[in-house]
Design a protein around this motif. Structure first.
Motif, mmCIF file in Angstrom:
data_model
loop_
_atom_site.group_PDB
_atom_site.id
_atom_site.type_symbol
_atom_site.label_atom_id
_atom_site.label_comp_id
_atom_site.label_asym_id
_atom_site.label_seq_id
_atom_site.Cartn_x
_atom_site.Cartn_y
_atom_site.Cartn_z
ATOM 1 N N ASP A 120 0.856 -1.195 -0.156
ATOM 2 C CA ASP A 120 0.136 0.074 0.254
ATOM 3 C C ASP A 120 0.832 0.953 -0.423
ATOM 4 O O ASP A 120 0.669 2.212 -0.424
ATOM 5 C CB ASP A 120 -0.963 -0.019 0.750
ATOM 6 N N GLU A 121 1.950 1.214 0.774
ATOM 7 C CA GLU A 121 2.550 2.249 0.895
ATOM 8 C C GLU A 121 3.519 2.792 0.422
ATOM 9 O O GLU A 121 3.727 3.997 -0.363
ATOM 10 C CB GLU A 121 3.074 2.709 2.546
ATOM 11 N N ILE A 122 4.582 2.119 -0.207
ATOM 12 C CA ILE A 122 5.417 2.008 -1.053
ATOM 13 C C ILE A 122 5.095 2.363 -2.506
ATOM 14 O O ILE A 122 5.770 3.765 -3.450
ATOM 15 C CB ILE A 122 6.415 0.530 -1.935
ATOM 16 N N PRO A 123 3.672 2.417 -3.732
ATOM 17 C CA PRO A 123 3.419 2.700 -4.325
ATOM 18 C C PRO A 123 2.751 4.048 -3.821
ATOM 19 O O PRO A 123 3.119 5.080 -5.239
ATOM 20 C CB PRO A 123 2.382 2.000 -4.862
ATOM 21 N N SER A 124 2.490 4.710 -3.223
ATOM 22 C CA SER A 124 1.654 5.614 -2.477
ATOM 23 C C SER A 124 3.164 6.632 -2.754
ATOM 24 O O SER A 124 3.084 8.414 -3.098
ATOM 25 C CB SER A 124 0.899 5.764 -1.834
ATOM 26 N N ILE A 125 4.343 5.945 -1.871
ATOM 27 C CA ILE A 125 5.325 7.012 -1.642
ATOM 28 C C ILE A 125 5.307 7.321 -3.388
ATOM 29 O O ILE A 125 6.138 8.858 -3.659
ATOM 30 C CB ILE A 125 6.093 6.051 -1.044
ATOM 31 N N ILE A 126 6.254 5.829 -3.618
ATOM 32 C CA ILE A 126 6.531 6.640 -5.477
ATOM 33 C C ILE A 126 5.428 7.521 -6.069
ATOM 34 O O ILE A 126 6.237 8.434 -7.512
ATOM 35 C CB ILE A 126 7.066 5.623 -6.292
ATOM 36 N N SER A 127 4.665 7.912 -5.934
ATOM 37 C CA SER A 127 2.899 8.242 -6.856
ATOM 38 C C SER A 127 3.644 9.717 -6.358
ATOM 39 O O SER A 127 2.912 10.204 -7.112
ATOM 40 C CB SER A 127 1.885 7.540 -7.075
ATOM 41 N N SER A 128 3.727 10.066 -4.978
ATOM 42 C CA SER A 128 3.502 11.163 -4.763
ATOM 43 C C SER A 128 4.463 12.387 -4.815
ATOM 44 O O SER A 128 4.773 13.012 -4.778
ATOM 45 C CB SER A 128 3.452 11.153 -3.103
ATOM 46 N N ILE A 129 6.520 11.873 -5.738
ATOM 47 C CA ILE A 129 7.158 12.325 -6.295
ATOM 48 C C ILE A 129 6.689 13.319 -7.325
ATOM 49 O O ILE A 129 5.735 12.661 -8.512
ATOM 50 C CB ILE A 129 8.287 11.031 -6.874
ATOM 51 N N HIS A 130 6.814 14.291 -7.658
ATOM 52 C CA HIS A 130 6.447 15.202 -8.511
ATOM 53 C C HIS A 130 8.371 15.225 -9.700
ATOM 54 O O HIS A 130 9.514 15.905 -8.725
ATOM 55 C CB HIS A 130 6.233 17.023 -8.926
ATOM 56 N N GLY A 131 8.333 15.024 -11.033
ATOM 57 C CA GLY A 131 9.691 14.627 -11.367
ATOM 58 C C GLY A 131 10.041 13.775 -12.053
ATOM 59 O O GLY A 131 8.720 12.164 -12.210
ATOM 60 N N PRO A 132 10.953 13.926 -12.906
ATOM 61 C CA PRO A 132 11.549 12.791 -13.647
ATOM 62 C C PRO A 132 12.359 11.535 -12.743
ATOM 63 O O PRO A 132 13.158 11.666 -11.675
ATOM 64 C CB PRO A 132 12.415 13.436 -14.636
ATOM 65 N N TRP A 133 11.569 10.226 -13.238
ATOM 66 C CA TRP A 133 12.365 9.339 -12.438
ATOM 67 C C TRP A 133 12.180 7.669 -13.420
ATOM 68 O O TRP A 133 11.793 7.394 -13.614
ATOM 69 C CB TRP A 133 11.636 9.273 -10.623
ATOM 70 N N ALA A 134 13.010 7.133 -12.781
ATOM 71 C CA ALA A 134 13.128 5.120 -13.672
ATOM 72 C C ALA A 134 13.589 4.883 -12.046
ATOM 73 O O ALA A 134 14.725 5.128 -11.352
ATOM 74 C CB ALA A 134 13.565 5.270 -14.348
#
Length: 572
Positions: A120-134
């Motif tokens: 639940d929390e890992i996808p939520s943390i990643i999706s909160s990021i504004h900026g380019p990422w891989a």
């Protein structure tokens, strides 16, 4: 900017990964993406006492841009053994908890390992990021591998599409093996890595491979990958209800047609001045502010050091400290058998930094509206004593971009005379184009393979290489070639797609009016991740320079989508 490579397979297939690494093709391409640091990490995992062993081989290269105390990758959490490979920039979001003085890589890893419910929390943390990422993230507590890239696909990440039952490869570039470099035939029964095919990882969500207790074989894990999808697509349209991740793109693309009053008013406008006067000042001011903020964070979020000065800084300030708990053989004593390629990880001796007076920021400069606006805005946020490189490319002497570039350069000099604007005139001969395309660029463009990919990929590669002649005045060029020293390049991608800048947009409007124009723009926006940006990242990063796209800042996209003609905006 970083280079990411991960190879995961059962112990019986480790020879595949060893074969790839032996001919050094992938290390060559990764090192060009991240010239400041390169490291290798090997992890072992066993399903149970009698189950098969899984081996992960990770390679990371690093272009150090933020702060002086870099987090060298693959970044391992000593307490849990979890490992993060991060190729991105957290510009905002992230629950408003980002400390600008610390590495965003370390802060992200800390957030990921401190979750209570990882699915639940890992996808939520990643999706909160504004900026380019891989990224790739090995959660050593749950034995889960997370991989993905941002919804816009601003950073390249590819995976193999075949032989997944034998090996899973995740890489920033898809050309991981050069068969011509192999002098000996492979043993019978060993998969030839040149047979592997790749595609860009879709940008519609995040993927999770569960190597914990649920499955008991490598093939079962691969066949049952969990996909956490965004709740909106790039144009902002809400997707089906089973999606779970909040998309950083919040607003739905503006599909509302102008009312009759607005259409009548627009038809009556005949001059540029009348058109300008008809647009409410509030619209201009708000867009100027949000785009300025996007440029500001991309101009200020690095050390303002050119590549030569930063290389000199690393040479004198880097030492090799005892930062990992390895035994004398360079191997970890942890139960997970983490083996680190270097016996120790480098760290900076101090935070002192020598002043640099060279251009650390460049702009891909055609002289068109988008690149000229970026140049003008960047002047506000880059220290005034630093020059800005304007990279202008042409494949012929009478190319339109050379003429428009020169005119825009002169205008910048006129309205911002305190800035030194380095106009780098880049001319590529047919012979050089063919040679570099055949020997190098075509491998970066893959897995994109159309004629348009080849054409645009070559143009961006030569432009961001920054090798040309420094123009002092229009028509007056230095007799010696120069290379840009910049480590950041601003590009105007996303402006035409969102603001109707292509000729096909005008053609669509002429065919069937506003509805046809809107449909054409939606198509452009929704395919930008799979059609453009992964390719652009691969060819740009090959020079050890990071591409940044202010027009594709999440706040800019959301701002442009929120206005509704005839309602929120009233034309005078």
């Amino acid at each position: 900017m970083c280079g990411i490579f991960l190879c995961m397979c059962e112990q019986s297939n480790v020879s595949i990964c060893k074969e790839i690494l032996k001919n050094e093709t992938i290390q060559h391409f990764l090192s060009r993406r991240g010239p400041d640091f390169f490291n290798k990490l090997i992890l072992d995992h066993q399903f149970d006492e009698n189950g098969p062993k899984i081996q992960l081989t990770l390679l990371s290269s690093l272009l150090i841009l933020r702060g002086l105390n870099a987090s060298f990758q693959p970044l391992v959490d000593k307490k849990t053994g979890s490992v993060l490979q991060w190729n991105g920039q957290i510009f905002s979001g992230f629950g408003n908890r980002l400390n600008e003085e610390e590495s965003d890589t370390k802060q992200l890893l800390d957030a990921l390992i401190n979750v209570k419910n990882d699915q639940d929390e890992i996808p939520s943390i990643i999706s909160s990021i504004h900026g380019p990422w891989a990224l790739t993230f090995w959660d050593n507590c749950t034995k889960r591998l997370w991989i993905g890239r941002d919804i816009l696909g601003r950073r390249s990440l590819c995976w193999n599409t075949n032989f997944r039952d034998q090996v899973l490869i995740v890489s920033s570039v898809s050309h991981v093996y050069d068969e011509s470099a192999n002098r000996k035939p492979l043993p019978i029964g060993v998969l030839n890595p040149s047979m592997l095919t790749f595609e860009e990882i879709p940008t519609d969500g995040i993927y999770c491979f569960d190597f914990g207790q649920t499955y008991q074989s490598f093939q079962d894990v691969i066949n049952n990958v969990r996909h956490f999808t965004w709740n909106r697509n790039i144009s902002g349209k809400l997707l089906h209800s089973s999606t779970v991740l909040d998309s950083p793109i919040k607003y739905q693309f503006n599909c509302q047609l102008p009312n009759e009053d607005v259409i009548s008013r627009l038809k009556s406008l005949t001059t540029d001045n009348e058109i300008e006067q008809s647009i409410p000042s509030s619209v201009i001011d708000s867009f100027h502010q949000v785009l300025s903020n996007a440029v500001a964070v991309r101009c200020s979020n690095h050390q303002n050091l050119c590549r030569k000065c930063y290389a000199r800084h690393l040479k004198f300030e880097l030492s090799y400290g005892d930062q990992c708990d390895d035994n004398e053989n360079g191997e970890s004593t942890s139960e997970d058998e983490v083996r680190i390629g270097a016996k120790s990880v480098p760290k900076l001796k101090s935070t002192k930094i020598r002043e640099c007076t060279h251009a650390s920021t460049a702009i891909l400069f055609s002289g068109g509206l988008d690149s000229t606006v970026l140049a003008l805005l960047s002047d506000q946020y880059i220290p005034s004593h630093l020059p800005i490189d304007l990279l202008n490319i042409a494949f012929s002497n009478d190319a339109p971009d050379r003429e428009t570039g020169l005119r825009a350069w002169q205008e910048l000099q006129s309205i911002r005379p305190m800035r030194r604007w380095n106009f780098v005139s880049i001319h590529i001969s047919k012979e050089e184009l063919e040679e570099c395309r055949e020997k190098h660029i075509r491998f970066l463009v893959k897995p994109s393979e159309t004629v348009l990919d080849d054409s645009i990929g070559c143009a961006i590669w030569f432009a961001t290489r920054g090798k040309g002649f420094l123009m002092l005045e229009p028509g007056d060029i230095n007799s010696f070639a120069v290379y840009t020293r910049a480590r950041i390049v601003l590009l105007g991608m996303g402006a035409d797609e969102q603001l109707g800048g292509y000729s096909r947009h005008r053609n669509a409007f002429n065919r069937n009016g506003w509805s046809s124009l809107i449909n054409e723009m939606i198509i452009d926006i929704e395919r930008i991740s799979r059609r453009n940006l992964g390719r652009d990242d691969r060819v740009t990063s090959d020079h050890g320079i990071e591409a940044r796209y202010p027009f594709l800042d999440e706040s800019v996209i959301n701002h442009l989508n929120k206005y509704q003609y005839g309602t929120s905006v009233t034309f005078s």
